[in-house]
Motif scaffolding. Structure first.
Motif, short mmCIF file in Angstrom:
data_model
loop_
_atom_site.label_atom_id
_atom_site.label_comp_id
_atom_site.label_asym_id
_atom_site.label_seq_id
_atom_site.Cartn_x
_atom_site.Cartn_y
_atom_site.Cartn_z
N GLY A 218 -18.22 6.88 0.22
CA GLY A 218 -17.90 8.23 -1.13
C GLY A 218 -16.18 8.58 -1.45
O GLY A 218 -16.06 8.90 -2.23
N ARG A 219 -16.15 8.44 0.01
CA ARG A 219 -14.20 9.10 -0.09
C ARG A 219 -13.58 8.29 0.56
O ARG A 219 -12.98 7.35 0.64
CB ARG A 219 -14.31 9.79 1.39
N SER A 220 -11.77 8.53 -0.73
CA SER A 220 -11.06 7.78 -1.01
C SER A 220 -9.49 8.38 0.09
O SER A 220 -9.50 9.41 0.46
CB SER A 220 -10.30 7.56 -2.36
N VAL A 221 -9.42 7.30 0.92
CA VAL A 221 -8.19 8.34 2.21
C VAL A 221 -6.93 7.29 1.70
O VAL A 221 -7.45 5.53 1.59
CB VAL A 221 -8.33 8.51 3.30
N GLN A 222 -6.80 6.97 2.25
CA GLN A 222 -4.92 6.14 2.53
C GLN A 222 -4.51 5.84 3.89
O GLN A 222 -4.41 6.93 4.73
CB GLN A 222 -3.52 7.27 1.99
N ILE A 223 -4.52 4.24 4.74
CA ILE A 223 -3.92 4.29 5.73
C ILE A 223 -3.16 3.09 5.73
O ILE A 223 -3.19 2.40 4.00
CB ILE A 223 -6.18 3.37 5.68
N VAL A 224 -2.48 3.00 6.73
CA VAL A 224 -1.27 2.17 6.81
C VAL A 224 -2.19 0.82 6.66
O VAL A 224 -2.85 0.52 7.43
CB VAL A 224 -0.64 2.48 8.05
N ALA A 225 -1.23 0.34 5.75
CA ALA A 225 -1.99 -1.18 4.76
C ALA A 225 -0.78 -2.20 6.47
O ALA A 225 -0.99 -3.30 6.67
CB ALA A 225 -1.23 -1.97 4.39
N ARG A 226 0.47 -1.99 6.41
CA ARG A 226 1.80 -2.59 7.26
C ARG A 226 2.38 -1.89 7.49
O ARG A 226 3.25 -0.86 6.68
CB ARG A 226 2.10 -3.72 7.19
N PHE A 227 3.28 -1.60 8.87
CA PHE A 227 4.86 -1.31 8.78
C PHE A 227 5.66 -1.85 8.48
O PHE A 227 5.54 -2.72 8.90
CB PHE A 227 4.30 -0.74 10.68
#
Length: 259
Positions: A218-227
Motif C-alpha cells: 500500500g505504499r508507493s516508492v520510486q525504484i530503478v527501472a533501468r540504467f
C-alpha cells in the motif's frame, strides 16, 4: 621523483602511483588481492616526504582497522618516515587518551589516525576527527568506500562535511558499485563535488537511472527501472581513478624504484 620502496611494487601498483601520487583527489578501484592498501601507504609516504602532509586520517570498516595498524603499516610504510599511529576507540581509557593526545603534539612525525566508519555516526567520533583535520595538513582516506554509498546516512553526511578540511583525499574499493551505479555519487562527492559535476544526488540519479513507481504493502516508492548513459559515466570516472582487475595483473613484473 625517486623513491625507494620498503616492499617491491608490481607494475600495476607503480602505474597507479605514477598517475596519482600528487593529485589532490583520486580513486583506487582495485580488486582484492591487487594491493591497493600498499599503493595508498606508499602514496602517503611520498606526500609526507615532499612536505605536502603531516597527518593521515584513515577511515575503514571496524574489522579492518586492526589490519591497517598491526599489519599493513608496519609492512609497507618506509622506515625513514617516523610516525605516530593510533587506532580510535569509542571507549577512551586513560592510556588511550594519552595515545590520542600524542596526535596533537608538535613534531616532525607523520601523525596517523585510524578510525572505523561507524564512529562518524556519533558526535564524539566526528568531533575528534574534525579536531585532527584542523591540526594537520591531512590525507583523508576511505577504505572500502562503498560504506559511504548511502547519501542519506548520518555517517556519510558527516564524512562529506569533514572532507572539505582535508588537503588530499582518496577512496579505495575493489568495485565502486555494489548494487547499482548510483552508489558512485557519495563516493565521488567525498573526493570533490566537481568530479561528476552534479549539484545533487537526485540530478545524478535522473541522468543515469530511469525511475518507476512501485507499490509495496500500500505504499508507493520510486525504484530503478533501468540504467542509462553508463558509457558517459565511465568516461567521467577515468580522469580521477585507476581500475585494476585481479585477472589482469597476476603475472606483472616487480620494480624497486619509482622514476
Amino acid at each position: 621523483m625517486k623513491y625507494k620502496f620498503k616492499t617491491k611494487p608490481y607494475q600495476h601498483q607503480m602505474d597507479a602511483l605514477e598517475t596519482s601520487w600528487n593529485r589532490e583527489v583520486y580513486a583506487l578501484f582495485m580488486e582484492m588481492g591487487t594491493g591497493k592498501t600498499k599503493v595508498l601507504i606508499d602514496n602517503m609516504s611520498m606526500l609526507y616526504d615532499n612536505g605536502k602532509i603531516d597527518g593521515a586520517l584513515i577511515i575503514a570498516p571496524k574489522g579492518v582497522m586492526g589490519t591497517w595498524y598491526r599489519q599493513e603499516l608496519p609492512t609497507h610504510l618506509v622506515d625513514h618516515v617516523e610516525n605516530k599511529a593510533v587506532m580510535w576507540q569509542s571507549n577512551i581509557t586513560k592510556s588511550q587518551s594519552r595515545l590520542l593526545g600524542n596526535l596533537f603534539k608538535t613534531g616532525e612525525e607523520l601523525h596517523i589516525l585510524i578510525m572505523n566508519v561507524e564512529a562518524f555516526s556519533t558526535p564524539k567520533g566526528t568531533k575528534f576527527a574534525e579536531k585532527f583535520l584542523l591540526s594537520h595538513n591531512t590525507l583523508m582516506v576511505i577504505d572500502e568506500s562503498t560504506t559511504i554509498k548511502n547519501p542519506k546516512a548520518k555517517r556519510t553526511k558527516n564524512i562529506l562535511a569533514l572532507s572539505k578540511r582535508a588537503k588530499y583525499r582518496r577512496i579505495l574499493t575493489g568495485s565502486p558499485v555494489t548494487k547499482n551505479p548510483l552508489d558512485l555519487y557519495s563516493q565521488c562527492e567525498f573526493l570533490d563535488p566537481y568530479c561528476l559535476d552534479f549539484q545533487s544526488y537526485y540530478s545524478f540519479r535522473n541522468r543515469y537511472a530511469e525511475m518507476k513507481t512501485a507499490n509495496f504493502y500500500g505504499r508507493s516508492v520510486q525504484i530503478v527501472a533501468r540504467f542509462r548513459h553508463l558509457d558517459e559515466l565511465a568516461a567521467k570516472l577515468k580522469p580521477f581513478s585507476y581500475r585494476v582487475l585481479k585477472e589482469d595483473c597476476l603475472d606483472l613484473p616487480e620494480k624497486t624504484f619509482m622514476k
